[in-house]
Design a protein around this motif. Structure first.
Motif, PDB file in Angstrom:
ATOM      1  N   ARG A 191     -32.107  -0.627 -26.143  1.00  0.00           N
ATOM      2  CA  ARG A 191     -32.947  -0.718 -27.329  1.00  0.00           C
ATOM      3  C   ARG A 191     -34.193  -1.539 -27.003  1.00  0.00           C
ATOM      4  O   ARG A 191     -34.100  -2.580 -26.341  1.00  0.00           O
ATOM      5  CB  ARG A 191     -32.171  -1.398 -28.463  1.00  0.00           C
ATOM      6  CG  ARG A 191     -32.915  -1.433 -29.788  1.00  0.00           C
ATOM      7  CD  ARG A 191     -32.094  -2.124 -30.851  1.00  0.00           C
ATOM      8  NE  ARG A 191     -30.774  -1.522 -30.967  1.00  0.00           N
ATOM      9  CZ  ARG A 191     -29.668  -2.196 -31.270  1.00  0.00           C
ATOM     10  NH1 ARG A 191     -29.720  -3.481 -31.499  1.00  0.00           N
ATOM     11  NH2 ARG A 191     -28.518  -1.578 -31.343  1.00  0.00           N
TER      12      ARG A 191
ATOM     13  N   VAL B  28     -37.265  -3.429 -28.947  1.00  0.00           N
ATOM     14  CA  VAL B  28     -37.711  -3.904 -30.269  1.00  0.00           C
ATOM     15  C   VAL B  28     -39.132  -4.451 -30.138  1.00  0.00           C
ATOM     16  O   VAL B  28     -39.394  -5.348 -29.325  1.00  0.00           O
ATOM     17  CB  VAL B  28     -36.756  -4.994 -30.818  1.00  0.00           C
ATOM     18  CG1 VAL B  28     -37.184  -5.419 -32.219  1.00  0.00           C
ATOM     19  CG2 VAL B  28     -35.316  -4.487 -30.834  1.00  0.00           C
TER      20      VAL B  28
ATOM     21  N   SER C  18     -35.888   4.700 -36.456  1.00  0.00           N
ATOM     22  CA  SER C  18     -35.919   4.406 -35.023  1.00  0.00           C
ATOM     23  C   SER C  18     -36.352   5.663 -34.281  1.00  0.00           C
ATOM     24  O   SER C  18     -36.241   6.771 -34.812  1.00  0.00           O
ATOM     25  CB  SER C  18     -34.507   3.994 -34.563  1.00  0.00           C
ATOM     26  OG  SER C  18     -34.546   3.458 -33.271  1.00  0.00           O
TER      27      SER C  18
ATOM     28  N   ARG D  49     -39.148  -4.783 -35.445  1.00  0.00           N
ATOM     29  CA  ARG D  49     -38.189  -5.832 -35.823  1.00  0.00           C
ATOM     30  C   ARG D  49     -37.615  -5.584 -37.222  1.00  0.00           C
ATOM     31  O   ARG D  49     -36.434  -5.806 -37.473  1.00  0.00           O
ATOM     32  CB  ARG D  49     -38.855  -7.215 -35.760  1.00  0.00           C
ATOM     33  CG  ARG D  49     -39.250  -7.568 -34.338  1.00  0.00           C
ATOM     34  CD  ARG D  49     -39.830  -8.936 -34.170  1.00  0.00           C
ATOM     35  NE  ARG D  49     -40.583  -8.998 -32.906  1.00  0.00           N
ATOM     36  CZ  ARG D  49     -40.023  -9.029 -31.700  1.00  0.00           C
ATOM     37  NH1 ARG D  49     -38.710  -9.027 -31.587  1.00  0.00           N
ATOM     38  NH2 ARG D  49     -40.765  -9.078 -30.600  1.00  0.00           N
TER      39      ARG D  49
ATOM     40  N   ASP E  72     -35.111  -2.934 -37.041  1.00  0.00           N
ATOM     41  CA  ASP E  72     -33.904  -3.449 -36.397  1.00  0.00           C
ATOM     42  C   ASP E  72     -33.036  -4.189 -37.412  1.00  0.00           C
ATOM     43  O   ASP E  72     -31.807  -4.061 -37.407  1.00  0.00           O
ATOM     44  CB  ASP E  72     -34.293  -4.388 -35.248  1.00  0.00           C
ATOM     45  CG  ASP E  72     -33.124  -4.628 -34.306  1.00  0.00           C
ATOM     46  OD1 ASP E  72     -32.447  -3.650 -33.942  1.00  0.00           O
ATOM     47  OD2 ASP E  72     -32.884  -5.799 -33.946  1.00  0.00           O
TER      48      ASP E  72
END
Length: 714
Positions: A264, A266, A305, A325, A328
């Motif tokens: 991932r 971010v 995403s 962020r 997330d």
């Protein structure tokens, strides 16, 4: 163990103005009413509400939610009533606690009916206040963490319900950390052998994978730094349940599962996300059909995403997620990340629209009074990925993956569905069973005198379409059964020199209808037509047959009666309210003692017994349903089909057969097929006594060398 001060400290961190007083009062009240109660683990009961409150603060919920978390079991498990809760903590807390409370005070004819009604009550409450389900998820999560203290059969029952209902709800709400933990815990208790096998395989290659993870992270970080993109690069192992599902769905051995690790990235902004995507694709070759843009088109649970799969530095596939962020945070917390329940405020209206599926869930279930049907439809409603299609006017409609043009027609309006004769997709004529894809433009053709077809039930996916089709069929069948039932009753009454038409209007027949559990005589007549009640049973209530004196009974009849009674005891299944009836077992699901079962009346063939979750049984008219149960005194064996997936080797079948025979099971049929990749699919039909006997055999076969999966089919 968590303490109340830990809960207060946590909520103060993210919500400094929270009313801590109501939380403290709820804790003290919960401690007082639960005093003296202990959990199965031997710990004081208060540990449970404390842990639930702690989980709610992990979700960053408001003070009202945390207070309700402390109180969630007091109505169900103590002398406290909902009026006491309202008086001490206000109507808001009372409403939430009542919504979470199971229906334990009422009596139901089966535990399945109780489960169905408790869920129905919870869905109604959560449609009004989403905090009900968030507290229920926290409650279930802590119960799953302590499930080992229950008996084995109870563990499996709770784990199955968790996997079927609560994990999908957590996913639909976007709370993935709870979804993952619930799935993992359920998997551990439902299939312990598979869980520990995957756990061992993952542990074996742990060091090597950690080294690989760091290498890939370094490559990505280097590329981002070179373009001055500030980011955080994370790598994680997928959970065991996810790995197991992939092995089964794709028929792959553990060694060939490429995405056990997911990465991932971010970043700070959406533009940086797309820039990072371009950099990843310039570094490693993307796999086209594996790219998904959930930023431009978010999931219904607000998840956003960019997902891409690339061919990595060593020629292996790598799954990468790229998000901001804020995205997330939403991915971790789901609806809880958008919480706007501060004292006196309601949740944001846009968020309520996102979760309109909850109201749909409630609306769709109103037509299903049968517990089995209700539970199955809840599962269908929860386990669905979406496709997005357009009306000819350009309106976007969301349907579950695999939905057909008939589902689309019913989504527009019930009458459009009922009168649907054909459909065009993207201007082309398609069959009604055509499965819609995202981006399709759908146009429905209708005709006034057209009616739904029973065949539609074979391919519709939405609960709304299924319920409307079944309602129409049920109405038609009732009319036919009324006519047939009336004809049969008139004939039976004539034999006894009685006039059914005249009697049907009397209080006498109304009492007979009540005796059989019907509100009106018409329902009694319809059930005679369905075959649930015989005309003779009705006649005998009106004109009881004179029994011969006991002393006049012949010795022959006594002996015959004794033989018949003894023979009946050997039947494997008992039909409620009927002594002598032909019993058949559904070949589609092959029920065995230990399975929850239901009977269906088939004209001319007696009662066919199915497992309650059998697909064919669920498609049958509920009016033909009759309660059945296993006869505990019977000692028979029942055929069950199992599938074994394994690697190919010399002596494999001999070892498998040896393990089946070791437990005294007769092999009725066997076949095997070797695939191109050297994997072997073996099918056995074996005779077993009950589900426990079957589980012992499956467990033994799983331990055979190179066997990857063993499951019951049908």
């Amino acid at each position: 163990m968590i303490r109340v001060n830990d809960v207060l400290d946590k909520i103060s961190e993210y919500h400094p103005e929270a009313d801590l007083g109501i939380i403290e009062r709820a804790y003290i009240y919960s401690a007082r009413v639960h005093e003296g109660q202990v959990r199965l683990s031997g710990e004081p009961y208060l540990t449970h509400p404390l842990e639930v409150a702690g989980i709610l603060t992990d979700m960053r919920l408001d003070a009202i939610s945390v207070a309700a978390g402390f109180l969630h079991d007091v109505i169900e498990d103590t002398h406290a009533g909902s009026e006491d809760i309202e008086e001490l903590f206000g109507p808001e807390v009372r409403h939430i606690v009542s919504g979470v409370t199971k229906l334990s005070g009422l009596s139901f004819h089966s535990s399945r009916a109780r489960q169905a009604e408790s869920l129905r009550k919870m869905f109604l409450a959560m449609a009004d206040d989403i905090r009900v389900i968030l507290i229920k998820l926290a409650d279930r999560l802590h119960n799953m963490r302590t499930l080992q203290f229950h008996k084995a059969n109870k563990r499996k029952e709770i784990a199955k319900e968790t996997l079927d209902i609560y994990a999908p709800i957590a996913a639909r709400l976007g709370i993935y950390w709870i979804k993952n933990e619930l799935e993992e815990a359920s998997f551990r208790f439902l299939q312990p052998d598979e869980f520990h096998r995957i756990q061992t395989l993952v542990a074996k290659s742990q060091t090597e994978r950690e080294k690989y993870m760091q290498t890939v992270k370094d490559y990505i970080q280097e590329k981002m730094d070179a373009s001055n993109l500030t980011c955080e690069v994370l790598g994680r192992n997928k959970n065991y349940f996810s790995i197991f599902n992939k092995m089964i769905s794709q028929n792959l051995p553990f060694e060939e599962i490429y995405d056990i690790i997911a990465f991932r990235i971010v970043l700070d902004s959406i533009s940086h996300c797309y820039e990072a995507l371009g950099l990843i694709h310039s570094m490693w070759k993307p796999i086209d059909h594996k790219f998904k843009d959930y930023v431009a088109r978010p999931k219904p649970n607000m998840y956003q995403s960019l997902h891409t799969t690339v061919v990595g530095p060593f020629g292996e596939r790598i799954e990468i997620q790229i998000r901001t962020r804020e995205m997330d945070q939403v991915a971790k917390s789901g609806i809880a990340a958008h919480w706007s329940y501060k004292e006196g405020k309601r949740i944001d209206e846009n968020i309520s629209e996102k979760f309109a599926w909850i109201q749909d869930l409630v609306d769709n279930q109103e037509n299903f009074r049968d517990p089995g049907e209700f539970l199955e439809n809840v599962r269908i409603d929860l386990f669905q990925d979406e496709v997005y299609v357009f009306t000819p006017r350009g309106e976007i409609k969301t349907l579950p993956f695999g939905a057909t043009t008939v589902d689309f027609a019913y989504m527009i309006h019930t009458e459009v569905g009922n009168q649907c004769t054909g459909a065009k997709v993207n201007g082309q004529l398609v069959p009604l069973a055509y499965e819609l894809k995202t981006g399709d433009i759908v146009e429905i053709t209708t005709a006034k005198n057209h009616h739904p077809s029973k065949d539609w039930l074979k391919y519709v996916k939405t609960v709304k379409a299924r319920s409307k089709i079944r309602h129409w069929i049920k109405t038609q069948e009732k009319e036919r059964s009324m006519s047939l039932g009336r004809e049969m009753l008139e004939k039976a009454f004539r034999k006894e020199k009685l006039n059914f038409s005249a009697l049907s209007k009397t209080e006498q027949l109304a009492k007979v209808a009540t005796h059989f559990g019907f509100k009106i005589v018409d329902d009694l007549v319809a059930n005679v037509g369905y075959g649930k009640i015989t005309p003779l049973q009705v006649v005998r209530k009106i004109a009881p047959k004179q029994e011969p004196a006991a002393d006049q009974e012949s010795i022959f009849n006594k002996l015959v009666g004794r033989v018949v009674r003894k023979k009946r005891l050997k039947d494997g299944v008992l039909v409620k309210g009927v002594d002598d009836i032909l019993i058949r077992f559904g070949k589609c699901c092959q029920p065995v003692p230990g399975d929850p079962i239901i009977g269906y009346i088939t004209r001319g063939y007696g009662v066919t017994v199915h497992r309650t979750n059998c697909v064919n049984a669920l498609q049958m008219t509920p009016e033909r349903q009759i309660e059945v149960e296993w006869n505990q005194e019977a000692s028979e064996t029942y055929p069950v089909k199992i599938k074994i997936v394994s690697g190919d080797r010399v002596g494999l079948l001999a070892d498998v057969v040896g393990n089946i025979s070791k437990f005294g099971a007769n092999i009725l049929n066997a076949s095997s097929e070797t695939r191109e990749n050297k994997m072997v699919d073996s099918y056995f039909t074996i005779g077993v006594e009950d589900t426990g006997h079957l589980e012992r055999i499956l467990s033994a076969v799983r331990k055979v060398k190179l066997v990857q999966d063993v499951k019951r089919i049908g």
